[in-house]
Design a protein around this motif. Structure first.
Motif, short mmCIF file in Angstrom:
data_model
loop_
_atom_site.label_atom_id
_atom_site.label_comp_id
_atom_site.label_asym_id
_atom_site.label_seq_id
_atom_site.Cartn_x
_atom_site.Cartn_y
_atom_site.Cartn_z
N ASP A 485 49.86 56.93 15.29
CA ASP A 485 48.94 56.45 14.27
C ASP A 485 49.66 56.36 12.93
O ASP A 485 50.84 56.70 12.80
N ASP A 486 48.93 55.88 11.90
CA ASP A 486 49.54 55.67 10.59
C ASP A 486 50.05 56.99 10.00
O ASP A 486 51.13 57.03 9.37
N PHE A 487 49.30 58.06 10.20
CA PHE A 487 49.70 59.34 9.63
C PHE A 487 51.02 59.82 10.25
O PHE A 487 51.94 60.23 9.55
N THR A 488 51.12 59.76 11.57
CA THR A 488 52.34 60.21 12.25
C THR A 488 53.54 59.36 11.85
O THR A 488 54.63 59.88 11.59
N ARG A 489 53.34 58.05 11.79
CA ARG A 489 54.45 57.18 11.37
C ARG A 489 54.87 57.48 9.94
O ARG A 489 56.06 57.44 9.60
N GLY A 490 53.88 57.80 9.09
CA GLY A 490 54.21 58.14 7.70
C GLY A 490 55.00 59.43 7.60
O GLY A 490 55.96 59.53 6.82
N VAL A 491 54.61 60.43 8.40
CA VAL A 491 55.34 61.71 8.39
C VAL A 491 56.76 61.51 8.92
O VAL A 491 57.72 62.08 8.40
N GLN A 492 56.90 60.67 9.95
CA GLN A 492 58.24 60.39 10.49
C GLN A 492 59.13 59.75 9.43
O GLN A 492 60.30 60.12 9.27
N ALA A 493 58.59 58.79 8.68
CA ALA A 493 59.37 58.13 7.62
C ALA A 493 59.74 59.12 6.52
O ALA A 493 60.86 59.10 6.00
N LEU A 494 58.80 60.00 6.17
CA LEU A 494 59.08 61.02 5.15
C LEU A 494 60.16 61.98 5.65
O LEU A 494 61.09 62.33 4.91
N HIS A 495 60.04 62.39 6.91
CA HIS A 495 61.03 63.29 7.51
C HIS A 495 62.42 62.66 7.46
O HIS A 495 63.41 63.32 7.09
N ASP A 496 62.52 61.38 7.79
CA ASP A 496 63.81 60.68 7.77
C ASP A 496 64.37 60.60 6.35
O ASP A 496 65.58 60.73 6.14
#
Length: 573
Positions: A485-496
């Motif tokens: 979902d959007d939240f998980t993809r956002g956290v992944q981008a922040l993590h990277d």
């Protein structure tokens, strides 16, 4: 906590053992109390630094190197280090003690405030800094952050393998270490060219010599009344053992008489964590437990609180984060006021793994000269995460030619701008002051208390970024991250985007001054920072440059960028 006078009473029962390189062929197994190792290494590094300066404070890197040197000396002489355990969660009954320790740190700072030369030598990040060094060393496979207090695991290792525990905590003498397990204390270990000398306590053998079933009954009597003689305590301990077959350690770590059959108790909280994660065969759970076992203890503790919340009733669990007192001006607001929103992101991300989300986290921090709990609101909005991530990515592009520690220290200056005082803002509008802050190294006497407080605020932001990075790592290892979902993809981008954060010793306490002199990339990055903040750079009159048409156009363009998406404008909406 420690048991008053226990070591002193048993000192003449300890055996002095010499280990040399000849013992390497038949090694003795050793388990290390991790926090005790970190603080012992700090003392060793401080002793060494005093050889060159009476006021110099060792860096985190030097403390980590001292820990490695100590462990390698043990290994060389046949003391085979097989486990290094760190606390990953402290039970709630220690709340009063933890408040008291934070208050003590504040009082020490208050005493040295009139004289910056007498700065407190209790650096706030010793344990996580040493952990990072261990994870990058040959001891990484033996180093683990446990899902509870380290003592029970140290005792279990000694009981199962006949290991020697090296610790700074006398409590371990009261645990069941089996017939062969033993305890040695960091201050009593001597290392020189001839080998390693150890004062070794064997609780089972000592208890037998005293006519006791266990040292635990003696420990119980010492806690009740520490000022009696050893003989008086032994008489009372024998009487206690006659009507109580076992003395257990209760949930407070205190020996208590009991009639049940358990050998000792640790908190149910820690037991649940031990059985829930470390025996799992599910690949996602194995990944999660691997991540948890390498977390900074402070971050681990918060994560363990979250993971142990009832899935349907998370508000039954109170989420607390204990933040250390930094080397700061106690007459001013806590340095931890800076980086608050970054930490809120981290809390929000890791608590999003719960079915029902809590809305408040309690941070335990200094407020003036008191220790208080402050409520922090949580927010889980993908748009906020995306905006913050975009700011980090923009910053990384601006500073792409700079060393990573310098990139993130300058980002921290930018991030803390809204939280510092008007006086500090004026100070930071001078480029030379920003350069000094970026190149700071916390040696006593280098700064006055005003600039020390600024450096503490900078460290608060940098450690908050590190917390955020670790929380995103936990989230990505959690089963909930399988949702696309959007939240998980956002956290992944922040993590990277946080991937380039350097180790703690480089991040908060490194000297970059040689790299900062005549550095055009840094000059350009500082100019960009002022433009993004929308502030006017101040210059000493003699050095004030003339404004050109090109410079005015560049500033107007940068100002428009700032107006489009400053992260603090968005968070305040």
């Amino acid at each position: 906590m420690g048991i008053p006078r226990l070591i002193g009473h048993l000192q003449h029962f300890a055996e002095t053992v010499q280990f040399t390189e000849r013992n390497a062929a038949n090694p003795r197994l050793v388990v290390i109390d991790g926090p005790g190792l970190a603080y012992h290494a700090a003392q060793l590094a401080l002793r060494k630094s005093k050889e060159t300066s009476s006021v110099r404070v060792p860096t985190y890197r030097e403390i980590g190197d001292a820990a490695l040197a100590f462990l390698r000396s043990l290994q060389l002489c046949g003391l085979s280090v097989r486990a290094i355990y760190f606390d990953g969660f402290l039970p709630n009954y220690k709340k009063e003690e933890r408040f008291a320790r934070l208050a003590e740190s504040t009082a020490k700072l208050d005493v040295v405030m009139p004289n910056a030369q007498k700065i407190s030598r209790c650096a706030p990040f010793i344990v996580p800094a040493v952990l990072e060094v261990l994870f990058e060393s040959e001891f990484h496979l033996f180093t683990t952050v446990m899902p509870g207090e380290a003592d029970p695991w140290c005792a279990g290792h000694a009981r199962d393998f006949g290991s020697m525990i090296i610790t700074g905590d006398s409590d371990l003498l009261a645990h069941d270490l089996g017939t062969q397990g033993s305890v040695a204390f960091f201050p009593s270990i001597g290392i020189d060219d001839s080998g390693v000398e150890v004062r070794e306590f064997k609780p089972a053998r000592i208890a037998n010599r005293l006519g006791l079933a266990s040292i635990r009954s003696l420990a119980y009597e010492l806690l009740r009344e520490p000022h009696r003689t050893l003989n008086e305590h032994v008489v009372l301990a024998k009487a206690l053992e006659r009507f109580s077959t076992l003395i257990n350690l209760d949930d407070h770590g205190i020996p208590q008489p009991t009639e049940d059959s358990s050998v000792y108790n640790i908190s149910i909280y820690a037991q649940d964590r031990a059985t829930a994660g470390f025996v799992s065969t599910d690949s996602q759970q194995v990944l999660l437990q691997s991540v948890l076992s390498r977390l900074d203890p402070r971050i681990s503790e918060f994560t363990q609180q979250v993971l142990s919340c009832p899935l349907d009733r998370p508000m039954l669990g109170r989420l607390n984060m204990y933040l250390p007192v930094l080397i700061e001006n106690v007459d001013r607001a806590s340095a931890w006021d800076c980086g608050e929103q970054i930490r809120q992101f981290g809390y929000s991300i890791v608590t999003s793994t719960l079915a029902i989300k809590p809305v408040i986290v309690h941070e335990v921090v200094r407020s003036g000269k008191r220790i208080v709990e402050k409520e922090r609101q949580l927010f889980c909005y993908p748009t906020l995460i995306a905006t913050f991530t975009d700011h980090i990515k923009t910053w990384l592009r601006i500073c792409s030619e700079l060393p990573p520690p310098c990139v993130w220290r300058l980002f921290a200056v930018y991030s803390m701008w809204q939280d510092v005082s008007a006086t500090d803002k004026t100070f930071l509008q001078f480029r030379v002051n920003v350069q000094e802050l970026l190149g700071s190294k916390t040696h006593a006497g280098q700064y006055n208390w005003g600039t020390r407080h600024l450096d503490a605020q900078l460290q608060a932001v940098l450690y908050s970024l590190r917390m955020l990075q670790r929380f995103t790592t936990v989230f990505m290892a959690h089963p909930v991250a399988q949702q696309n979902d959007d939240f998980t993809r956002g956290v992944q981008a922040l993590h990277d985007s946080l991937h380039s954060l350097p180790p703690l010793d480089e991040l908060v306490q490194q000297d970059y001054k040689p790299a900062l002199e005549e550095n055009p990339q840094l000059a350009e990055a500082i100019t960009e920072m002022y433009a993004l903040l929308g502030v006017e750079e101040k210059w000493p009159e003699a050095a004030k440059p003339k404004k050109t048409r090109h410079a005015r156009k560049a500033k107007q363009k940068q100002q428009k960028t700032f107006e489009r998406g400053n992260m603090y404008n968005l968070l305040d909406e």
